[in-house]
Structure formats: structure tokens, C-alpha cells
Design an enzyme around this catalytic site. Structure first.
Site, mmCIF file in Angstrom:
data_model
loop_
_atom_site.group_PDB
_atom_site.id
_atom_site.type_symbol
_atom_site.label_atom_id
_atom_site.label_comp_id
_atom_site.label_asym_id
_atom_site.label_seq_id
_atom_site.Cartn_x
_atom_site.Cartn_y
_atom_site.Cartn_z
ATOM 1 N N ASP A 9 23.545 55.616 43.354
ATOM 2 C CA ASP A 9 24.647 54.692 43.352
ATOM 3 C C ASP A 9 24.283 53.196 43.323
ATOM 4 O O ASP A 9 23.140 52.907 43.642
ATOM 5 C CB ASP A 9 25.555 55.165 44.487
ATOM 6 C CG ASP A 9 26.683 54.234 44.740
ATOM 7 O OD1 ASP A 9 27.484 53.864 43.612
ATOM 8 O OD2 ASP A 9 26.950 53.654 45.696
ATOM 9 N N ASP A 11 26.694 49.875 44.369
ATOM 10 C CA ASP A 11 27.182 49.123 45.371
ATOM 11 C C ASP A 11 27.235 49.770 46.628
ATOM 12 O O ASP A 11 27.828 50.873 46.694
ATOM 13 C CB ASP A 11 28.368 48.429 45.034
ATOM 14 C CG ASP A 11 28.763 47.649 43.866
ATOM 15 O OD1 ASP A 11 28.081 46.354 43.949
ATOM 16 O OD2 ASP A 11 29.583 47.610 43.005
ATOM 17 N N ARG A 121 38.792 50.227 31.916
ATOM 18 C CA ARG A 121 37.422 50.503 31.402
ATOM 19 C C ARG A 121 37.600 51.486 30.400
ATOM 20 O O ARG A 121 38.640 52.158 30.049
ATOM 21 C CB ARG A 121 36.696 50.532 32.692
ATOM 22 C CG ARG A 121 36.627 49.641 33.527
ATOM 23 C CD ARG A 121 35.991 50.095 34.590
ATOM 24 N NE ARG A 121 36.010 48.905 35.789
ATOM 25 C CZ ARG A 121 35.568 48.947 37.066
ATOM 26 N NH1 ARG A 121 34.867 50.341 37.610
ATOM 27 N NH2 ARG A 121 35.857 48.068 37.836
ATOM 28 N N ARG A 132 40.703 42.145 41.554
ATOM 29 C CA ARG A 132 39.217 42.081 41.503
ATOM 30 C C ARG A 132 38.815 40.745 41.431
ATOM 31 O O ARG A 132 37.793 40.285 41.651
ATOM 32 C CB ARG A 132 38.780 42.778 40.039
ATOM 33 C CG ARG A 132 39.275 44.258 40.239
ATOM 34 C CD ARG A 132 37.976 44.937 39.189
ATOM 35 N NE ARG A 132 36.807 44.874 39.777
ATOM 36 C CZ ARG A 132 36.280 45.560 40.515
ATOM 37 N NH1 ARG A 132 36.928 46.661 41.409
ATOM 38 N NH2 ARG A 132 34.908 45.479 41.002
ATOM 39 N N ARG A 139 37.677 39.983 50.148
ATOM 40 C CA ARG A 139 37.019 41.150 50.059
ATOM 41 C C ARG A 139 37.030 41.717 51.523
ATOM 42 O O ARG A 139 37.338 42.775 52.100
ATOM 43 C CB ARG A 139 35.494 41.135 49.308
ATOM 44 C CG ARG A 139 35.144 42.760 49.407
ATOM 45 C CD ARG A 139 33.912 42.586 48.642
ATOM 46 N NE ARG A 139 33.883 42.711 47.413
ATOM 47 C CZ ARG A 139 34.029 43.779 46.358
ATOM 48 N NH1 ARG A 139 33.723 44.998 46.883
ATOM 49 N NH2 ARG A 139 34.245 43.688 45.108
ATOM 50 N N ASP A 207 26.562 56.026 48.969
ATOM 51 C CA ASP A 207 26.965 55.502 50.350
ATOM 52 C C ASP A 207 28.513 56.175 50.343
ATOM 53 O O ASP A 207 28.957 56.222 51.539
ATOM 54 C CB ASP A 207 27.157 54.205 50.471
ATOM 55 C CG ASP A 207 28.301 53.701 49.471
ATOM 56 O OD1 ASP A 207 27.992 53.826 48.250
ATOM 57 O OD2 ASP A 207 29.024 52.562 49.917
#
Length: 246
Positions: A9, A11, A121, A132, A139, A207
Site C-alpha cells: 500500500d 499512504d 477517477r 481533498r 487533515r 495499514d
């Protein structure tokens, strides 16, 4: 020769969220390659974002780059496979879902709203309550708020009740720290496995491996040895242990 692959992965695994890759991670991935491991990254993000995080041309050292959950397949910067969500979900359903989400987010009482709440997307819809365009400070505020008030999980449950159906089964999962990803159920990150051919050993590191997270399906795939990480430093430690056994 035994074919071994490490799939990561992005992030929260290879990098801190929305940050560039650390030199310590680069170094250990190169050591893995010298031990004859192939390496791949699978992320819900667009290819351009992945490329930016794997800076200084490091993306070229990956055998595979799977963007948008593995529905966009790149080998050495060349797109070799692409799926389009508009070919899998009727336009009327997509439009109704987007309109519903915009109304829902407009009524949310959350710390910040910064724009780009819906991102279409190629093969998934990304829904982001704080937007975003939010800063790192924004954040962090949303992440803390969401951990208490479960904004995303509540929206996921509402979306499932409104838009999941037998004739058009959809997945609604927590993506990264601040978003929800929506895509056809068959297009989870485990779809990346269909593009790598026969492999003797596949390790996946991510994660967000709990149920409802966007790493859950590939982490639990029967052909995969799944590893949960808490960040890139933990990843480095786990790879050190793996190399010591190789």
C-alpha cells in the site's frame, strides 16, 4: 527459481499520508530487490499522485504499479491495462450517488470543508467529507474528529443502504485517512493479483487491513501472506525481519 513478490500500500505504509517516500524505505526496497523479490505498489490513488510520492524516478524501480486499486496497471511507466467505472455502473446510478453525497456532506457539521468533495477517477469514486483541497492541519483536525464521531463509517452505512444492490454490487470502504472509495465489488485491491501471473510467494503490507478498510480484501486473500503495518518505520522493521529469514 522461486518467484517472490512484495506488494505495498502507499499512504500509511510506504509513506506517511500524502508525503514522499523516505530514503530508508528506498534503501530497504533495493535490498529486497537484490534478494530477488519483485516489488509492486497498489493504491487507490491516481498514477500521477503515486509517481509524485515515489519521487526522483524511484517509481521505475517497481516491477508493477497498480493505481486506483489495481484497475490501472503500469509496467515501467506504461499503462498496460485499464478498467472504467462508467462501463460497470450505469450513469444514472453514478449521478444519483454523487448528488446524494454532495447533499449529505453539505449538511455535515465537521471542523472544515475545503472543496473537491467528490473525485471521479477512472475506476472509482472518491468521496472526501473535508475536501481533498484540505491542508495538513485540516487533515489532522478531521482525522481526530472522525476517530470520535465516525463520520466516514456513518456515511458508508448510509451509502450501502441507498446504493448497494444485487444487480450492481458496490463496495464502500474507508480510503486513507479522510476519504471513502466506491467501486464495483470485484474491483478491490485484490484485483491486482490477477495481473502478476504465477507467483510462488506473495506478501502484502498495508495499514488499512481491518474490515471496512481498502486493504482488507487483498490482506485476507488466500494466496497472500498479509502484514499489517503502523507506518513506514514499522514497514522497514518488518522488511528487515523478512530479509533476515531469506
Amino acid at each position: 527459481m522461486v518467484r517472490q513478490m512484495l506488494i505495498f500500500d502507499m499512504d500509511g505504509t510506504l509513506t506517511d499520508p500524502v508525503q514522499v517516500i523516505n530514503n530508508d524505505v528506498k534503501d530497504i526496497l533495493r535490498r529486497c530487490k537484490r534478494k530477488n523479490f519483485e516489488i509492486a505498489v497498489v493504491s487507490g490513488s491516481k498514477y500521477e499522485k503515486i509517481k509524485g510520492q515515489l519521487n526522483d524516478g524511484f517509481i521505475d524501480e517497481f516491477d508493477y504499479v497498480f493505481s486506483e486499486n489495481g484497475t490501472q496497471v503500469y509496467v515501467k511507466n506504461v499503462l498496460v491495462k485499464s478498467l472504467d467505472i462508467t462501463e460497470a455502473i450505469p450513469e444514472t446510478k453514478l449521478r444519483k450517488m454523487v448528488e446524494f453525497c454532495l447533499r449529505y456532506i453539505a449538511d455535515l457539521d465537521i471542523p472544515t470543508k475545503r472543496g473537491t468533495f467528490i473525485e471521479h477517477r477512472k475506476s472509482l469514486i472518491n468521496i472526501c467529507p473535508p475536501g481533498r483541497n484540505c491542508s495538513m492541519v485540516d487533515r489532522r483536525r478531521f482525522v481526530e474528529y472522525d476517530s470520535i464521531h465516525h463520520v466516514r463509517q456513518k456515511l458508508i452505512q448510509v451509502l450501502k443502504s441507498q446504493f448497494d444492490s444485487d444487480d450492481c454490487p458496490l463496495s464502500f470502504v474507508a480510503g486513507g485517512q479522510i476519504s471513502i472509495d466506491v467501486y464495483p465489488k470485484a474491483w478491490s485491491k485484490s484485483i491486482a493479483l490477477s495481473h502478476i501471473g504465477k507467483c510462488d510467494v506473495i506478501h502484502f503490507f498495508g495499514d488499512n487491513t481491518r474490515e471496512g478498510g481498502n486493504d482488507f480484501e487483498i490482506y485476507n486473500h488466500p494466496d497472500v501472506i498479509g502484514h499489517t503495518v503502523t507506518g513506514y518505520k514499522d514497514l522497514v522493521n518488518q522488511l528487515e525481519e523478512l530479509l533476515a529469514k531469506s
